[in-house]
Write a protein that holds these residues in place. Structure first.
Motif, short mmCIF file in Angstrom:
data_model
loop_
_atom_site.label_atom_id
_atom_site.label_comp_id
_atom_site.label_asym_id
_atom_site.label_seq_id
_atom_site.Cartn_x
_atom_site.Cartn_y
_atom_site.Cartn_z
N LEU A 150 -7.52 34.49 84.34
CA LEU A 150 -6.25 34.20 83.68
C LEU A 150 -5.33 35.43 83.74
CD1 LEU A 150 -7.41 32.17 80.55
CD2 LEU A 150 -5.79 31.39 82.28
N THR A 151 -5.91 36.59 83.44
CA THR A 151 -5.13 37.84 83.48
C THR A 151 -4.60 38.09 84.88
OG1 THR A 151 -6.55 38.70 81.74
CG2 THR A 151 -5.23 40.31 82.96
N GLU A 152 -5.45 37.85 85.87
CA GLU A 152 -5.07 38.04 87.26
C GLU A 152 -3.91 37.09 87.63
OE1 GLU A 152 -8.78 38.64 89.66
OE2 GLU A 152 -7.72 37.26 91.01
N ALA A 153 -4.04 35.83 87.21
CA ALA A 153 -3.00 34.83 87.53
C ALA A 153 -1.68 35.23 86.89
CB ALA A 153 -3.44 33.45 87.04
N LEU A 154 -1.74 35.74 85.65
CA LEU A 154 -0.51 36.12 84.96
C LEU A 154 0.09 37.39 85.55
CD1 LEU A 154 -1.21 35.18 81.24
CD2 LEU A 154 -0.38 33.78 83.13
N ASP A 155 -0.79 38.31 85.99
CA ASP A 155 -0.30 39.52 86.66
C ASP A 155 0.42 39.15 87.95
OD1 ASP A 155 -1.30 41.10 84.68
OD2 ASP A 155 -3.04 41.82 85.79
N GLU A 156 -0.17 38.24 88.69
CA GLU A 156 0.46 37.80 89.94
C GLU A 156 1.80 37.14 89.67
OE1 GLU A 156 -2.00 35.27 92.44
OE2 GLU A 156 -3.57 36.80 92.48
N ALA A 157 1.83 36.29 88.64
CA ALA A 157 3.09 35.62 88.28
C ALA A 157 4.14 36.66 87.90
CB ALA A 157 2.86 34.65 87.12
N GLY A 158 3.71 37.66 87.13
CA GLY A 158 4.64 38.69 86.67
C GLY A 158 5.16 39.56 87.80
N ALA A 159 4.41 39.63 88.90
CA ALA A 159 4.81 40.50 90.02
C ALA A 159 5.76 39.79 90.98
CB ALA A 159 3.55 40.96 90.77
N LEU A 160 5.99 38.50 90.77
CA LEU A 160 6.89 37.76 91.66
C LEU A 160 8.31 38.30 91.55
CD1 LEU A 160 5.95 33.97 91.26
CD2 LEU A 160 5.50 35.47 93.22
N GLY A 209 12.46 38.01 92.02
CA GLY A 209 13.45 36.94 91.81
C GLY A 209 13.58 36.49 90.38
N ASP A 210 13.88 35.24 90.21
CA ASP A 210 14.20 34.58 88.96
C ASP A 210 13.04 34.63 87.95
OD1 ASP A 210 15.01 32.77 87.02
OD2 ASP A 210 15.93 31.42 88.50
N SER A 211 13.33 35.00 86.71
CA SER A 211 12.28 35.04 85.68
C SER A 211 11.78 33.64 85.34
CB SER A 211 12.80 35.73 84.42
OG SER A 211 13.98 35.10 83.96
N GLU A 251 11.07 31.50 87.65
CA GLU A 251 10.00 31.30 88.64
C GLU A 251 8.72 31.97 88.19
OE1 GLU A 251 9.98 29.20 91.19
OE2 GLU A 251 11.95 28.65 90.40
N ARG A 252 8.85 33.11 87.53
CA ARG A 252 7.65 33.81 87.03
C ARG A 252 6.98 33.01 85.92
NH1 ARG A 252 10.88 38.25 88.48
NH2 ARG A 252 11.92 38.46 86.48
N LEU A 253 7.80 32.44 85.02
CA LEU A 253 7.24 31.60 83.96
C LEU A 253 6.54 30.38 84.56
CD1 LEU A 253 6.89 30.56 81.05
CD2 LEU A 253 9.25 29.75 81.10
N LYS A 254 7.18 29.78 85.52
CA LYS A 254 6.58 28.61 86.17
C LYS A 254 5.27 28.98 86.86
CE LYS A 254 7.59 25.00 89.54
NZ LYS A 254 8.52 24.52 90.58
N ALA A 255 5.27 30.12 87.53
CA ALA A 255 4.04 30.58 88.21
C ALA A 255 2.92 30.85 87.21
CB ALA A 255 4.34 31.82 89.05
N ALA A 256 3.29 31.34 86.03
CA ALA A 256 2.29 31.59 84.98
C ALA A 256 1.65 30.27 84.54
CB ALA A 256 2.93 32.30 83.79
N ILE A 257 2.49 29.25 84.36
CA ILE A 257 1.98 27.92 83.96
C ILE A 257 1.05 27.36 85.04
CG2 ILE A 257 2.63 25.53 83.43
CD1 ILE A 257 5.31 26.63 82.34
N VAL A 258 1.52 27.42 86.27
CA VAL A 258 0.72 26.90 87.39
C VAL A 258 -0.60 27.67 87.51
CG1 VAL A 258 0.64 26.68 89.91
CG2 VAL A 258 2.69 25.97 88.66
N VAL A 304 18.09 31.96 81.60
CA VAL A 304 17.71 30.85 82.49
C VAL A 304 16.85 29.79 81.81
CG1 VAL A 304 18.01 32.08 84.66
CG2 VAL A 304 15.83 32.29 83.43
N VAL A 305 16.39 30.06 80.59
CA VAL A 305 15.78 28.98 79.79
C VAL A 305 16.44 28.98 78.41
CG1 VAL A 305 13.56 29.21 81.01
CG2 VAL A 305 13.81 30.15 78.70
#
Lengths: 211, 211
Positions: B84-94, B96-98, B100-107, B159-160
């Protein structure tokens, strides 16, 4: 509690308030405290002996209030299930837009959860290891089916998006409501009104039809 | 299992596959089966003796694989927490648009849940009755804080929507993901791709800025 095990139901001790039993719990008190114990340590791990100990009652005295662990389980979760069913019936009886009925179902279920958080938590943690638990879980599945039906009706009326399967969208909707049990506190900052409004707003916007 | 209690770690029995222990479980097998037992009957209600019985091992033989119930708990939930931490770190490193990072965290979180549903379920049912559980729950709270931060960043970028408190919206977002543990089955109709897409779509649309 072995030092008190000679106390029998036939010869109840007297406490300060003069009630039978000791320290004078009502049946409601016993159920309420038992539910908290079930949630804290697990239903399976909590014996009637442990409950008696927690209440400061002898093991025989607790049977003065309730006949079994299952009776407590059924008493507590049935109350939550009845209120949920009532809330959904009320939502379903609303005239007008099917989107309003779905919204009312979300608000109603959230309010019940905020009123009986411990009972709803217990209901959500049932594992179906006994017939009684399986029966309660079936009633719980009925609530899920109701949510799915609310979503499906609104989809058929074209007022919520239909690119998400109704079964999935209904489950996610109820799941979002139920997730409140993870952190909701009766004495917390956010009350039933704010929370039911927030969940309904998030989900209804998320389900909004593109039309 | 008392009939086998004389079998000691020093004299492991041989099974058909020639492995030490009986019937030849790997440490991974033992943890996987133990997690299923914890989820089915509760962590508190499942003793090492019961686990041994479930595995067809002697109580002493199970200690060949794991030193304690807590070691199993930590092993299983740590894996989920790390992913989970890894997935959120990856999302946070994206870049562009914040949003997209939130969406990547959910996914990302949904995919981890779909890959390790039993481990995530166990994590969500922790009650904090021991220091080890409390430590794992603190790591879990870190995941919640990450979700709240993703929402807050997106709110600050406009953006949200910002009419929902970030703490509440973040909790509801993670709660919607976690609610999948209630019904997700690895062999079910809907897989990680559909589910992560559906949750992200529902929540992102629900959180969409009015701008």
């Amino acid at each position: 509690m072995t030092e008190n095990s000679s106390t029998s139901l036939a010869t109840p001790t007297q406490n300060d308030s003069g009630h039978r039993g000791r320290p004078g719990y009502s049946r409601e008190d016993v159920i309420r405290i038992a539910v908290a114990e079930f949630n804290a340590y697990g239903y399976e791990a909590t014996s009637m002996g442990k409950l008696a100990q927690r209440l400061g009652l002898t093991k025989s005295a607790i049977y003065h209030h309730v006949s079994s662990k299952e009776e407590i389980l059924v008493g507590a979760t049935s109350r939550a299930l009845e209120l949920l069913t009532e809330a959904l019936d009320e939502a379903g009886a609303l005239a007008g837009d099917s989107r309003e009925r779905l919204k009312a179902a979300i608000v109603g279920a959230t309010r019940v959860l905020c009123t009986y958080p411990d009972e709803v938590t217990l209901l959500l943690r049932l594992r179906g290891n006994t017939d009684v638990e399986e029966e309660l879980m079936e009633r719980r599945r009925g609530i899920t089916r109701d949510f799915v039906a609310f979503v499906r009706d609104a989809q058929e009326d074209g007022v919520v998006r239909d690119d998400l399967d109704a079964g999935l969208a209904g489950r996610l909707t109820l799941g979002t409501v139920n997730s409140l049990t993870e952190w909701y506190r009766v004495d917390g900052e956010l009350g039933p009104e704010e929370l039911s409004g927030a969940v309904a707003s998030l989900i209804m916007k998320g389900l909004l039809s593109r039309a």
